[in-house]
Design a protein around this motif. Structure first.
Motif, PDB file in Angstrom:
ATOM      1  N   ALA A 178       0.807  -1.216   0.000  1.00  0.00           N
ATOM      2  CA  ALA A 178       0.000   0.000   0.000  1.00  0.00           C
ATOM      3  C   ALA A 178       0.840   1.265   0.000  1.00  0.00           C
ATOM      4  CB  ALA A 178      -0.935   0.016   1.206  1.00  0.00           C
ATOM      5  N   SER A 206       3.317   1.364  -8.302  1.00  0.00           N
ATOM      6  CA  SER A 206       2.551   0.446  -7.464  1.00  0.00           C
ATOM      7  C   SER A 206       2.684  -0.984  -7.961  1.00  0.00           C
ATOM      8  CB  SER A 206       1.083   0.869  -7.435  1.00  0.00           C
ATOM      9  OG  SER A 206       0.320  -0.028  -6.676  1.00  0.00           O
ATOM     10  N   THR A 235      -9.497   0.103  -7.413  1.00  0.00           N
ATOM     11  CA  THR A 235      -8.359  -0.048  -8.321  1.00  0.00           C
ATOM     12  C   THR A 235      -7.565  -1.280  -7.899  1.00  0.00           C
ATOM     13  OG1 THR A 235      -6.983   1.384  -6.929  1.00  0.00           O
ATOM     14  CG2 THR A 235      -8.191   2.436  -8.744  1.00  0.00           C
ATOM     15  N   GLY A 236      -6.578  -1.629  -8.714  1.00  0.00           N
ATOM     16  CA  GLY A 236      -5.708  -2.760  -8.380  1.00  0.00           C
ATOM     17  C   GLY A 236      -5.492  -3.678  -9.554  1.00  0.00           C
ATOM     18  N   TYR A 252      -4.772  -9.681  -1.430  1.00  0.00           N
ATOM     19  CA  TYR A 252      -4.516  -8.505  -0.614  1.00  0.00           C
ATOM     20  C   TYR A 252      -5.609  -7.475  -0.864  1.00  0.00           C
ATOM     21  CZ  TYR A 252       0.174 -10.484  -0.061  1.00  0.00           C
ATOM     22  OH  TYR A 252       1.238 -11.313   0.215  1.00  0.00           O
ATOM     23  N   TYR A 254      -7.233  -3.579   0.549  1.00  0.00           N
ATOM     24  CA  TYR A 254      -6.927  -2.358   1.284  1.00  0.00           C
ATOM     25  C   TYR A 254      -8.135  -1.426   1.223  1.00  0.00           C
ATOM     26  CZ  TYR A 254      -2.247  -4.218   0.724  1.00  0.00           C
ATOM     27  OH  TYR A 254      -1.152  -5.042   0.744  1.00  0.00           O
ATOM     28  N   ASN A 256      -8.941   2.443   2.012  1.00  0.00           N
ATOM     29  CA  ASN A 256      -8.308   3.742   2.283  1.00  0.00           C
ATOM     30  C   ASN A 256      -6.859   3.556   2.742  1.00  0.00           C
ATOM     31  OD1 ASN A 256     -10.620   5.124   1.571  1.00  0.00           O
ATOM     32  ND2 ASN A 256     -11.362   5.326   3.668  1.00  0.00           N
ATOM     33  N   GLY A 257      -6.144   2.640   2.081  1.00  0.00           N
ATOM     34  CA  GLY A 257      -4.741   2.398   2.391  1.00  0.00           C
ATOM     35  C   GLY A 257      -4.499   1.462   3.546  1.00  0.00           C
ATOM     36  N   ARG A 258      -5.540   1.001   4.240  1.00  0.00           N
ATOM     37  CA  ARG A 258      -5.384   0.142   5.403  1.00  0.00           C
ATOM     38  C   ARG A 258      -5.512  -1.320   4.974  1.00  0.00           C
ATOM     39  NH1 ARG A 258      -6.290   1.391  10.485  1.00  0.00           N
ATOM     40  NH2 ARG A 258      -7.402   3.281   9.879  1.00  0.00           N
ATOM     41  N   PRO A 259      -4.516  -2.185   5.286  1.00  0.00           N
ATOM     42  CA  PRO A 259      -4.658  -3.608   4.962  1.00  0.00           C
ATOM     43  C   PRO A 259      -5.777  -4.226   5.808  1.00  0.00           C
ATOM     44  CG  PRO A 259      -2.382  -3.038   5.531  1.00  0.00           C
ATOM     45  CD  PRO A 259      -3.224  -1.885   5.925  1.00  0.00           C
ATOM     46  N   PHE A 288      -7.590  -2.122  -4.066  1.00  0.00           N
ATOM     47  CA  PHE A 288      -7.601  -0.919  -3.236  1.00  0.00           C
ATOM     48  C   PHE A 288      -8.978  -0.267  -3.338  1.00  0.00           C
ATOM     49  CE2 PHE A 288      -3.270  -1.580  -4.697  1.00  0.00           C
ATOM     50  CZ  PHE A 288      -2.525  -1.450  -3.544  1.00  0.00           C
ATOM     51  N   THR A 290     -11.150   2.955  -2.208  1.00  0.00           N
ATOM     52  CA  THR A 290     -11.037   4.315  -1.698  1.00  0.00           C
ATOM     53  C   THR A 290     -12.439   4.902  -1.593  1.00  0.00           C
ATOM     54  OG1 THR A 290      -8.907   4.543  -2.829  1.00  0.00           O
ATOM     55  CG2 THR A 290      -9.939   6.554  -2.019  1.00  0.00           C
TER      56      THR A 290
END
Length: 622
Positions: A178, A206, A235-236, A252, A254, A256-259, A288, A290
């Protein structure tokens, strides 16, 4: 026993029991603190699996000397405003440092950019040591020694040193994905060094970080995801169906950036791949999400590993729809690992015939060597020789092919001419799956593109084509239903009956007619014709459970799709059927036009592609 106020040390140890499960939990909390401080470099050192030593050093903003005592006090933090719904940092509770200090020997050494010197504070089993001057660069170093020495009973629940080291590595990798612009180093006497150089925050950066963590095969076998729905941005990258793993550890997610390890997200990924993967295989994903912090609650788990969405159906629908659309848009693709496996199978394992003795311990070569003595290799006596089928009368002489047989391989007559085939049109060679050249073993189509060789499993490929056609026919109109002679009454909890009634219109499209029958029951009047005789009660209860978990009715759809898959398996081109060139090319064109045709209904690959460059390497041309 009278009610009494617990001591501060006891309170912190109770909190540590929730937050600090193992050494990896300590690393997670400390690395998150470093990232919240704006670090661009994070170095982690461990010993004894993290039980003897954990040291995390960063180059972040640092902690002023006057705030060090507050940093180790409960519920003191610089990351949270007065609004609990506006959480934009990884940490926010202010519990990690005092909890860690209550069960270990903790020291914090920090220096801000504006300070000329550093300061240090320590805690030993909950006892706070005074602040003292120290020497350090800008940033913070947190050192944890003798974890759980103050609560020795917890040590009995720790796994071996290797298992704890592996868990720590997984935590660092999960966080590092992240934050591609941050350099991470994980080292120590109990592990090999893991170094993740900093990239940039672009999509390319990324993906480079993802490749550092997940391996270089993943970018070549993945599809980019970028979708937006009602303020939620996804996204991802996700793997193509033929690139899978035996477990879900490489999924994986995430927020808001949190795993996070959220069952809703995991279920959505599983649902998106339901048609193209077998049950014992798992996709590889990096996703990801958001969204506005106000519509997601991250304060529902002690370790902040789970989240709760205000609209879980929206998030699930976005993930499933985006992945399925991406797989459809990507067209037909084969995993590069399939070509690697083919290369390994083709690569010669024995030494050349001129070698002075047995090579690689290969038994057949060893037998040939002993049979021929030390005078060299005798092809006529080799166990690896071609079958003795009367070579003298089959176009061979002692030197090999006779002249008239060899002439067929001259430039004037191609292999395609010998097979009675015209030269494939340039447009076919430019197609994704190329032009069919041959059928071998009555099941495999060999095709050629401009830069590769393709082998297609005709049964698996046609099975997927028939399945997709059946599904489109099945879901493009209401599913035919059969009326029950007597309605079946299913007793359910009142809330389950209410949920089923709310989804009755959707269920009717799939051929299941239900209606309320009093406060705690439903009456089933119609069932899908395709199901034949089925356990209606079990089906309805499974649907009620799924609606309660995911607010969907995919259970019924999956049962219908399973029947369609069985029909496709029995109605497709069977192995052993000879195909004409036109039929083979038609099959290839249909595969190119059908989403998901890279795998069959059971998740097996339908074709393997071997690049010309790989073939040239096999023959030593590269």
């Amino acid at each position: 026993m009278p009610i009494r106020q617990l001591s501060e040390t006891m309170i912190n140890q109770i909190a540590a029991g929730e937050v600090i499960e193992r050494p990896a939990s300590v690393v997670k909390e400390l690395v998150e603190n470093a990232l919240d401080a704006g670090a661009s470099r994070v170095e982690i050192v461990t010993a004894g699996g993290g039980l003897n030593l954990i040291r995390v050093t960063d180059d972040g903003s640092g902690i002023p000397e006057r705030e060090l005592a507050l940093a180790i006090a409960r519920h003191c933090t610089s990351k949270l405003t007065e609004d609990i719904n506006d959480i934009r940092s990884l940490g926010f509770r202010g519990e990690a440092l005092p909890s860690i200090g209550s069960v270990s020997r903790l020291s914090i050494r920090s220096r801000t950019a504006a300070s000329d010197s550093a300061a240090e504070i320590g805690i030993e089993g909950g006892r706070v040591l005074p602040v003292r001057p120290a020497a350090a660069n800008r940033g913070t170093t947190v050192e944890v020694r003798d974890l759980f020495f103050a609560t020795p009973a917890r040590l009995k629940f720790m796994k071996g040193e290797r298992a704890e080291s592996s868990a720590t590595s997984d935590v660092v990798k999960r966080i590092a994905i992240a934050f591609p612009a941050v350099r991470f180093t994980l080292a120590g006497s109990d592990r090999s060094t893991l170094e993740l150089p900093a990239a940039d925050d672009s999509a390319e950066g990324s993906l480079r970080r993802v490749a550092q963590v997940m391996g270089t095969d993943f970018p070549d076998n993945s599809i980019a995801i970028d979708a937006m729905r009602e303020g939620v941005h996804l996204t991802g990258h996700v793997s193509i169906p033929s690139f899978t793993r035996g477990n879900a550890l490489q999924q994986y997610a995430y927020v808001n950036g949190r795993p996070v390890r959220d069952k809703l997200i995991a279920g959505a990924i599983r649902g998106a791949y339901a048609d193209v993967l077998p049950r014992d295989r798992h996709a590889v994903t990096v996703l990801f999400l958001t969204l506005d912090p106000a519509i997601v609650d991250v304060n529902v788990h002690p370790a902040k590993a789970d989240v709760r969405f205000r609209d879980p159906g929206l998030v699930r629908g976005l993930i499933v729809g985006a992945i399925r659309q991406a797989l459809a848009d990507a067209g037909v693709r084969a995993a590069t690992t399939g070509a690697a496996g083919m290369m390994a199978a083709f690569r010669p394992g024995a030494a050349s015939y001129g070698h002075g003795g047995p090579a690689n311990g290969h038994r057949s070569y060893d037998a040939a060597y002993r049979a021929s003595g030390t005078s060299g290799f005798d092809a006529a006596r080799s166990p690896q020789r071609p079958l003795d089928m009367g070579f003298e009368g089959a176009g061979f002489d002692q030197r090999g092919l006779r002249d008239n047989e060899q002439a067929a391989f001259d430039a004037g007559a191609s292999a395609d001419a010998r097979a009675g085939q015209d030269e494939a049109a340039e447009t076919l060679l430019g197609a994704v799956l190329g032009a069919a050249r041959a059928q071998v073993h009555e099941n495999y189509i060999v095709a050629q593109t401009r830069d590769s060789l393709i082998i297609v499993d005709q049964h698996a490929a046609h099975e997927r084509l028939v399945y997709e056609a059946l599904k489109n026919a099945l879901h493009s109109r209401p599913v035919p239903s059969q009326m029950l002679l007597l309605p079946e009454i299913i007793d359910l909890p009142e809330e389950d009956a209410e949920r089923l009634a709310l989804h009755s219109e959707t269920l009717a499209r799939f051929g299941l007619g239900i209606e309320r029958f009093g406060p705690g029951a439903v009456a089933v009047r119609e069932t899908p014709s395709m199901l034949g005789e089925t356990n209606v009660g079990q089906l309805v209860r499974d649907l009620a459970d799924e609606i309660a978990d995911n607010d969907t009715v995919d259970t019924l759809k999956e049962r219908l799709d399973k029947i369609a898959a069985t029909m496709a398996c029995h109605g497709s081109v069977r192995s052993g059927r000879l195909l004409k060139a036109e039929e083979m090319n038609a099959l290839l064109r249909q595969m190119e036009a059908t989403p998901g045709s890279g795998t069959c209904n059971h998740g097996r690959p339908t074709y393997i592609e071997l690049k010309l460059a790989d073939i040239e390497r096999l023959f030593g041309r590269r």
